[in-house]
Write a protein that holds these residues in place. Sequence first.
Motif, PDB file in Angstrom:
ATOM      1  N   PHE A  29       2.640  14.809  -8.103  1.00 54.78           N
ATOM      2  CA  PHE A  29       3.555  13.675  -8.120  1.00 54.78           C
ATOM      3  C   PHE A  29       3.474  12.943  -6.791  1.00 54.78           C
ATOM      4  O   PHE A  29       3.772  13.506  -5.746  1.00 54.78           O
ATOM      5  N   PHE A  30       3.045  11.691  -6.843  1.00 55.01           N
ATOM      6  CA  PHE A  30       3.017  10.819  -5.680  1.00 55.01           C
ATOM      7  C   PHE A  30       4.094   9.762  -5.904  1.00 55.01           C
ATOM      8  O   PHE A  30       3.835   8.687  -6.448  1.00 55.01           O
ATOM      9  N   GLY A  31       5.319  10.091  -5.523  1.00 54.90           N
ATOM     10  CA  GLY A  31       6.500   9.349  -5.924  1.00 54.90           C
ATOM     11  C   GLY A  31       6.680   7.966  -5.348  1.00 54.90           C
ATOM     12  O   GLY A  31       7.346   7.139  -5.955  1.00 54.90           O
ATOM     13  N   PHE A  32       6.097   7.695  -4.197  1.00 53.26           N
ATOM     14  CA  PHE A  32       6.299   6.366  -3.615  1.00 53.26           C
ATOM     15  C   PHE A  32       5.300   5.350  -4.162  1.00 53.26           C
ATOM     16  O   PHE A  32       5.599   4.168  -4.253  1.00 53.26           O
ATOM     17  N   GLY A  33       4.090   5.794  -4.489  1.00 53.62           N
ATOM     18  CA  GLY A  33       3.078   4.886  -5.023  1.00 53.62           C
ATOM     19  C   GLY A  33       2.595   3.851  -4.024  1.00 53.62           C
ATOM     20  O   GLY A  33       2.141   2.781  -4.405  1.00 53.62           O
ATOM     21  N   LYS A  34       2.674   4.171  -2.759  1.00 51.71           N
ATOM     22  CA  LYS A  34       2.291   3.238  -1.691  1.00 51.71           C
ATOM     23  C   LYS A  34       0.896   3.584  -1.158  1.00 51.71           C
ATOM     24  O   LYS A  34       0.237   4.502  -1.639  1.00 51.71           O
ATOM     25  N   ALA A  35       0.478   2.873  -0.121  1.00 52.53           N
ATOM     26  CA  ALA A  35      -0.858   3.053   0.450  1.00 52.53           C
ATOM     27  C   ALA A  35      -1.092   4.486   0.921  1.00 52.53           C
ATOM     28  O   ALA A  35      -2.183   5.038   0.718  1.00 52.53           O
ATOM     29  N   GLN A  36      -0.102   5.113   1.532  1.00 52.98           N
ATOM     30  CA  GLN A  36      -0.267   6.498   1.994  1.00 52.98           C
ATOM     31  C   GLN A  36      -0.481   7.448   0.812  1.00 52.98           C
ATOM     32  O   GLN A  36      -1.257   8.387   0.898  1.00 52.98           O
ATOM     33  N   ASP A  37       0.200   7.193  -0.298  1.00 52.04           N
ATOM     34  CA  ASP A  37      -0.009   8.007  -1.494  1.00 52.04           C
ATOM     35  C   ASP A  37      -1.417   7.816  -2.047  1.00 52.04           C
ATOM     36  O   ASP A  37      -2.041   8.767  -2.528  1.00 52.04           O
ATOM     37  N   LEU A  38      -1.948   6.596  -1.976  1.00 51.40           N
ATOM     38  CA  LEU A  38      -3.331   6.370  -2.407  1.00 51.40           C
ATOM     39  C   LEU A  38      -4.297   7.183  -1.549  1.00 51.40           C
ATOM     40  O   LEU A  38      -5.241   7.789  -2.071  1.00 51.40           O
ATOM     41  N   LYS A  39      -4.062   7.207  -0.240  1.00 51.98           N
ATOM     42  CA  LYS A  39      -4.911   8.004   0.650  1.00 51.98           C
ATOM     43  C   LYS A  39      -4.807   9.480   0.308  1.00 51.98           C
ATOM     44  O   LYS A  39      -5.816  10.191   0.264  1.00 51.98           O
ATOM     45  N   SER A  40      -3.596   9.947   0.040  1.00 52.09           N
ATOM     46  CA  SER A  40      -3.404  11.356  -0.312  1.00 52.09           C
ATOM     47  C   SER A  40      -4.068  11.686  -1.641  1.00 52.09           C
ATOM     48  O   SER A  40      -4.672  12.752  -1.794  1.00 52.09           O
ATOM     49  N   LEU A  41      -3.978  10.787  -2.605  1.00 55.28           N
ATOM     50  CA  LEU A  41      -4.650  10.991  -3.888  1.00 55.28           C
ATOM     51  C   LEU A  41      -6.154  11.064  -3.694  1.00 55.28           C
ATOM     52  O   LEU A  41      -6.822  11.941  -4.245  1.00 55.28           O
ATOM     53  N   GLU A  42      -6.691  10.160  -2.892  1.00 52.89           N
ATOM     54  CA  GLU A  42      -8.136  10.162  -2.666  1.00 52.89           C
ATOM     55  C   GLU A  42      -8.575  11.439  -1.952  1.00 52.89           C
ATOM     56  O   GLU A  42      -9.618  12.006  -2.276  1.00 52.89           O
ATOM     57  N   GLN A  43      -7.787  11.930  -1.013  1.00 51.25           N
ATOM     58  CA  GLN A  43      -8.102  13.205  -0.349  1.00 51.25           C
ATOM     59  C   GLN A  43      -8.102  14.350  -1.352  1.00 51.25           C
ATOM     60  O   GLN A  43      -8.965  15.233  -1.306  1.00 51.25           O
ATOM     61  N   LEU A  44      -7.130  14.351  -2.265  1.00 52.13           N
ATOM     62  CA  LEU A  44      -7.073  15.377  -3.306  1.00 52.13           C
ATOM     63  C   LEU A  44      -8.344  15.351  -4.155  1.00 52.13           C
ATOM     64  O   LEU A  44      -8.951  16.388  -4.432  1.00 52.13           O
ATOM     65  N   LEU A  45      -8.767  14.148  -4.533  1.00 49.73           N
ATOM     66  CA  LEU A  45      -9.971  14.003  -5.354  1.00 49.73           C
ATOM     67  C   LEU A  45     -11.222  14.420  -4.582  1.00 49.73           C
ATOM     68  O   LEU A  45     -12.100  15.105  -5.129  1.00 49.73           O
ATOM     69  N   LYS A  46     -11.306  14.041  -3.319  1.00 49.26           N
ATOM     70  CA  LYS A  46     -12.461  14.404  -2.496  1.00 49.26           C
ATOM     71  C   LYS A  46     -12.552  15.905  -2.293  1.00 49.26           C
ATOM     72  O   LYS A  46     -13.639  16.442  -2.096  1.00 49.26           O
ATOM     73  N   SER A  47     -11.422  16.596  -2.350  1.00 53.15           N
ATOM     74  CA  SER A  47     -11.410  18.048  -2.156  1.00 53.15           C
ATOM     75  C   SER A  47     -12.013  18.788  -3.341  1.00 53.15           C
ATOM     76  O   SER A  47     -12.225  19.999  -3.277  1.00 53.15           O
ATOM     77  N   GLY A  48     -12.265  18.057  -4.427  1.00 52.44           N
ATOM     78  CA  GLY A  48     -12.856  18.677  -5.605  1.00 52.44           C
ATOM     79  C   GLY A  48     -11.856  18.978  -6.704  1.00 52.44           C
ATOM     80  O   GLY A  48     -12.230  19.476  -7.759  1.00 52.44           O
ATOM     81  N   GLU A  49     -10.596  18.672  -6.460  1.00 54.08           N
ATOM     82  CA  GLU A  49      -9.564  18.887  -7.488  1.00 54.08           C
ATOM     83  C   GLU A  49      -9.886  18.020  -8.698  1.00 54.08           C
ATOM     84  O   GLU A  49     -10.106  16.816  -8.576  1.00 54.08           O
ATOM     85  N   LYS A  50      -9.939  18.630  -9.870  1.00 52.77           N
ATOM     86  CA  LYS A  50     -10.232  17.895 -11.098  1.00 52.77           C
ATOM     87  C   LYS A  50      -8.946  17.266 -11.621  1.00 52.77           C
ATOM     88  O   LYS A  50      -7.960  17.954 -11.858  1.00 52.77           O
ATOM     89  N   VAL A  51      -8.965  15.959 -11.786  1.00 50.13           N
ATOM     90  CA  VAL A  51      -7.843  15.214 -12.327  1.00 50.13           C
ATOM     91  C   VAL A  51      -8.296  14.614 -13.651  1.00 50.13           C
ATOM     92  O   VAL A  51      -9.331  13.961 -13.727  1.00 50.13           O
TER      93      VAL A  51
END
Length: 85
Positions: A29-51
């Motif tokens: 859950f990325f509750g704010f949906g702001k630029a920092q959440d986008l960066k956090s989502l991209e880091q999660l994806l880069k880590s190999g987490e399957k979404v």
Amino acid sequence: GRAVVFGFPYLDTLKLCSRSEIVPDGVEFFGFGKAQDLKSLEQLLKSGEKVSAVLTEVPSNPLLQCPNVLELRRLADQYDFALIV
């Protein structure tokens, strides 16, 4: 893969995604949906987490905020997940 709820959704959206029979791998859950959440989502994806899917609302309910849908689409194309708006 996991589901991601991006931005503050209608309450039942998050509740449904949290049910293991609907999303067995869990939900982020990325509750704010702001630029920092986008960066956090991209880091999660880069880590190999399957979404499997990212769910977002435009505008969000009840806060009436709009996430960067173009950037979410870019990430969806790059990391092969469904973007549900």
